[in-house]
Design a protein around this motif. Structure first.
Motif, PDB file in Angstrom:
ATOM      1  N   CYS A 198       5.648  -7.007  -2.417  1.00 48.31           N
ATOM      2  CA  CYS A 198       5.425  -5.693  -3.025  1.00 48.31           C
ATOM      3  C   CYS A 198       6.393  -5.448  -4.181  1.00 48.31           C
ATOM      4  CB  CYS A 198       5.566  -4.595  -1.975  1.00 48.31           C
ATOM      5  SG  CYS A 198       7.180  -4.548  -1.158  1.00 48.31           S
ATOM      6  N   LEU A 199       7.568  -6.070  -4.158  1.00 52.30           N
ATOM      7  CA  LEU A 199       8.526  -5.907  -5.251  1.00 52.30           C
ATOM      8  C   LEU A 199       7.970  -6.490  -6.538  1.00 52.30           C
ATOM      9  CD1 LEU A 199      11.899  -6.805  -3.479  1.00 52.30           C
ATOM     10  CD2 LEU A 199      10.830  -4.569  -3.770  1.00 52.30           C
ATOM     11  N   TRP A 200       7.382  -7.680  -6.431  1.00 51.53           N
ATOM     12  CA  TRP A 200       6.854  -8.343  -7.619  1.00 51.53           C
ATOM     13  C   TRP A 200       5.752  -7.523  -8.266  1.00 51.53           C
ATOM     14  CZ3 TRP A 200       9.046 -12.235 -10.023  1.00 51.53           C
ATOM     15  CH2 TRP A 200       8.337 -12.923 -10.992  1.00 51.53           C
ATOM     16  N   ALA A 201       4.980  -6.824  -7.427  1.00 53.77           N
ATOM     17  CA  ALA A 201       3.861  -6.042  -7.940  1.00 53.77           C
ATOM     18  C   ALA A 201       4.306  -4.798  -8.691  1.00 53.77           C
ATOM     19  CB  ALA A 201       2.938  -5.646  -6.792  1.00 53.77           C
ATOM     20  N   MET A 202       5.590  -4.419  -8.582  1.00 55.96           N
ATOM     21  CA  MET A 202       6.052  -3.173  -9.196  1.00 55.96           C
ATOM     22  C   MET A 202       6.490  -3.344 -10.642  1.00 55.96           C
ATOM     23  SD  MET A 202       5.501  -0.953  -6.945  1.00 55.96           S
ATOM     24  CE  MET A 202       6.195   0.388  -7.911  1.00 55.96           C
ATOM     25  N   PHE A 203       6.674  -4.559 -11.116  1.00 57.41           N
ATOM     26  CA  PHE A 203       7.129  -4.761 -12.494  1.00 57.41           C
ATOM     27  C   PHE A 203       6.106  -4.217 -13.482  1.00 57.41           C
ATOM     28  CE2 PHE A 203       9.787  -8.367 -10.808  1.00 57.41           C
ATOM     29  CZ  PHE A 203      10.994  -7.816 -11.173  1.00 57.41           C
ATOM     30  N   GLY A 204       6.611  -3.537 -14.515  1.00 64.28           N
ATOM     31  CA  GLY A 204       5.766  -3.113 -15.609  1.00 64.28           C
ATOM     32  C   GLY A 204       4.901  -1.910 -15.335  1.00 64.28           C
ATOM     33  N   ALA A 205       5.050  -1.244 -14.208  1.00 59.42           N
ATOM     34  CA  ALA A 205       4.179  -0.115 -13.876  1.00 59.42           C
ATOM     35  C   ALA A 205       4.748   1.228 -14.322  1.00 59.42           C
ATOM     36  CB  ALA A 205       3.926  -0.082 -12.367  1.00 59.42           C
TER      37      ALA A 205
END
Length: 496
Positions: A142-149
């Motif tokens: 889930c951490l990786w999915a938060m980049f750039g949002a």
């Protein structure tokens, strides 16, 4: 009055039942009976209870959130540690809250407050690492999915506002906390820690991580640290970066047979054809991490070199994997350009030493020998084998006879370094083949082969380099001669 039960109401709020029959929320109990609540949690949500009732994870996650909101961070971390010990995986919300605790700016009010915040960040880091080790990369995906949002301007605004207030008062620094990173915690305030993080109070959990555009952005901010100490916010970034690095390394190791699905691959920029060909951002920060030693604390520099080494070898792993999405020739060419731009030969050797793949070293050195800006290697060009392959005959009869171009003491020294690393990579590959052949010989009773490089060939090569030095213009030729002698003598000692 003590807590005797808990339940979740129809609105999704965790409620606690007291022995008086009164029903309260977690914040209400924490405000007046925190000790009783801690006792209840340990008595009724221990490992046996969790194992027997799998749905207990939801109340634990909810209590964790309530604890954090009212400032009982260490108690919240202790609760999650208990769940992890019972093989209960933290929820996505818990992971994102832990991430926010590392990245959140808090205005430091006293020396004691600063030490408390440092301790909390260290504990959060430990919990995230334990989660990764116990439940694997998917637990932190889930951490990786938060980049750039989230808007990058928000991150810049916080940094800019904090940078305007620099009133750090240097005092005697105590021993660092239990981590390799260095942080001064004996000051009342410190640069960035003087400004409270108020920009994203009302956004969803995890948005502080979203202030980083991508993983490269986070890596760049952490590896470019120039200070001899770290502020709390800088330390929090590095702790989270450490978690992300361990996440990527473990993910790639577990997916070594299917690297196209690795998280790190997604961080490499694509070209117009959708191919991963843009490695310069990573290579620039790798070279910078090895080169920047003047202003950094030794422990910070060592950490940066370790991180840069891991990133470099992950890139090479992808390039050598045969994955069609990653063009290895682009990485090879860009790595060569980045390494050749390094003027300090000691740094260049450290970069070459960091590469774990002898094949990649052979390919880099082959590019150097073919580069007419640096070498006069006409004979080698006629006999060279496909890139990545080398024989003892080619080394002795052609590589050891190459001359530096243009002729100067510095260029002769660089030629010596590159050829010595080509020789080391060749010897590593040869040793591996010999080990395999030796294993086979024990079965079929055949004598294994031996390296064909003769010590006299190395001695003749040293004389060849010395002759070039004598023809070159230099004020300190004896210094260059001594350096070359040390390199070649060490090579000779390995085969005698």
């Amino acid at each position: 009055m003590t807590v005797i039960n808990h339940f979740v109401d129809k609105d999704g709020t965790l409620k606690l039942t007291l022995d008086t029959g009164q029903i309260c929320t977690v914040p209400q109990v924490l405000a007046t009976r925190a000790t009783e609540l801690h006792t209840y949690i340990h008595n009724h949500m221990d490992s046996t209870h969790i194992e027997a009732k799998k749905h207990s994870a939801a109340p634990i996650n909810m209590i964790f959130s309530e604890y954090v909101e009212v400032g009982h961070v260490e108690a919240a971390i202790e609760l999650i540690s208990l769940a992890i010990s019972s093989y209960q995986q933290p929820s996505t919300q818990v992971i994102l809250i832990l991430t926010d605790l590392l990245l959140k700016r808090v205005k430091v009010t006293s020396r004691r407050h600063r030490k408390q915040l440092a301790r909390e960040k260290a504990l959060v880091h430990q919990v995230l690492i334990r989660t990764l080790q116990r439940f694997g990369p998917r637990s932190l995906s889930c951490l990786w999915a938060m980049f750039g949002a989230y808007q990058q301007s928000t991150f810049d605004a916080v940094d800019a506002a904090a940078a305007k207030k620099k009133r750090g008062r240097p005092k005697k620094a105590p021993a660092p906390p239990p981590t390799a990173m260095v942080i001064t915690i004996d000051e009342d305030t410190d640069e960035e820690d003087e400004q409270e993080d108020e920009v994203d109070w009302d956004v969803d959990y995890g948005k502080r991580l979203s202030r980083f555009v991508d993983f490269k952005h986070m890596a760049q901010l952490c590896l470019e640290v120039k200070n001899t100490k770290l502020s709390l916010s800088e330390w929090g970034k590095r702790l989270l970066f450490d978690v992300m690095m361990k996440l990527l390394v473990m993910d790639m190791r577990l997916k070594q047979n299917k690297l196209a699905d690795s998280m790190f691959l997604a961080s490499i920029a694509t070209d117009s054809l959708g191919l991963r060909t843009r490695f310069e951002p990573y290579l620039a920060m790798i070279v910078e991490a090895f080169s920047s030693t003047d202003a950094q604390h030794p422990a910070i520099h060592t950490e940066n070199v370790d991180y840069a080494t891991q990133i470099l070898n992950m890139l090479i792993t992808l390039a050598l994997s045969g994955n069609e999405l990653v063009r290895g020739t682009y990485l090879l060419e860009q790595t060569y350009q980045a390494f050749m731009a390094v003027d300090d030969m000691e740094v260049l050797q450290q970069l070459l030493r960091a590469v774990q793949y002898p094949l990649f070293i052979l390919q880099l050195c082959d590019m150097f020998l073919l580069d007419e800006k640096h070498c006069n290697a006409e004979s080698y060009k006629r006999v060279r084998l496909p890139r990545g392959r080398m024989t003892a005959a080619v080394l002795q009869d052609h590589v050891f006879k190459i001359e530096a171009r243009p002729l100067s003491a510095y260029n002769v020294w660089r030629l010596c370094i590159m050829v010595s690393w080509l020789w080391r990579a060749f010897m590593q590959q040869t040793s591996l083949r010999i080990d395999l052949a030796h294993t086979a010989s024990q079965v079929v009773n055949i004598r294994p082969p031996k390296p064909a490089i003769a010590a006299q060939s190395l001695i003749d090569w040293k004389q060849h380099l010395s002759n070039q030095l004598h023809r070159a213009s230099s004020d300190h030729k004896h210094v260059w001669v001594e350096r070359i002698d040390q390199v070649v003598d060490a090579m000779v000692a390995t085969i005698e």
